[in-house]
Write an enzyme that holds these catalytic residues in place. Sequence first.
Site, mmCIF file in Angstrom:
data_model
loop_
_atom_site.group_PDB
_atom_site.id
_atom_site.type_symbol
_atom_site.label_atom_id
_atom_site.label_comp_id
_atom_site.label_asym_id
_atom_site.label_seq_id
_atom_site.Cartn_x
_atom_site.Cartn_y
_atom_site.Cartn_z
ATOM 1 N N TYR A 1 2.938 6.163 2.305
ATOM 2 C CA TYR A 1 4.017 6.919 2.939
ATOM 3 C C TYR A 1 3.504 8.252 3.465
ATOM 4 C CZ TYR A 1 8.745 8.737 3.654
ATOM 5 O OH TYR A 1 9.897 9.248 4.221
ATOM 6 N N SER B 1 8.215 13.861 7.534
ATOM 7 C CA SER B 1 8.667 14.215 6.192
ATOM 8 C C SER B 1 7.835 15.392 5.704
ATOM 9 C CB SER B 1 8.473 13.025 5.238
ATOM 10 O OG SER B 1 8.682 13.417 3.890
#
Length: 237
Positions: free
Chosen positions: A145, A132
């Site tokens: 995350y 990401s």
Amino acid sequence: MTAADPVVLITGGARGIGRGIAAHLVGQGWRAVIADRAAPAEPLPFAHRFLEIDVSDEAAVAALVDSVAAGEGRLDALICNAGFMIRKPLEQLSLAEWQAVIGTNLTSAFLLARAAAPLLRQAKGAIVTIASTRAHQSEPDTESYAASKGGILALTHALAVSLGPDIRVNCISPGWIDTHGGTLSAEDHAQHPAGRVGRVEDIASLAAWLAGGESRFVTGSEFIVDGGMTRKMIYAE
């Protein structure tokens, strides 16, 4: 499809980006094995074999790869896409929640690569990890995350060096990808230098290229697919 057709194993493939990658590859003649924690809400409209597992569990991952060996007889590509986010202030984030995110997003990629390496080596195959842009920049309250996705980047190049030349390993880092088909504003699109929010197909087409033979000289690399947002200076005016 025949036994000679290439096989891809996709984690987190029941929905979102993983589903899009699976559909794209099946359309190109691949046989898809999809692993996800939960079955899709509706049947997937393409040929596949589905297995419901927790990819953070070592024994479950080993059984998954054994199932591919027995059922498909080969493995040409592994797409490590499974992941989720817990957005919570740092002081409220429990160790169990931290470990759950790290386990699904990062540890699963290690477990899958380790278990699948013998099959992939036989096929001179490829691994594609999904990280990401949050590995490079953050919003508040996303520590677990961000850490998991940053770990995916480092794991990717480590695997590429360890598993080459037989197995290539590359990473895709998506930005804002519309996975739900919701209503987006003109401003949502316009803020991207590319002029629009990303689509699942943007990731799927790149994943297919990295999984296939046309990218044989590409390994250990990260591909940021975010419409240019991480290159854009943004300051409060």
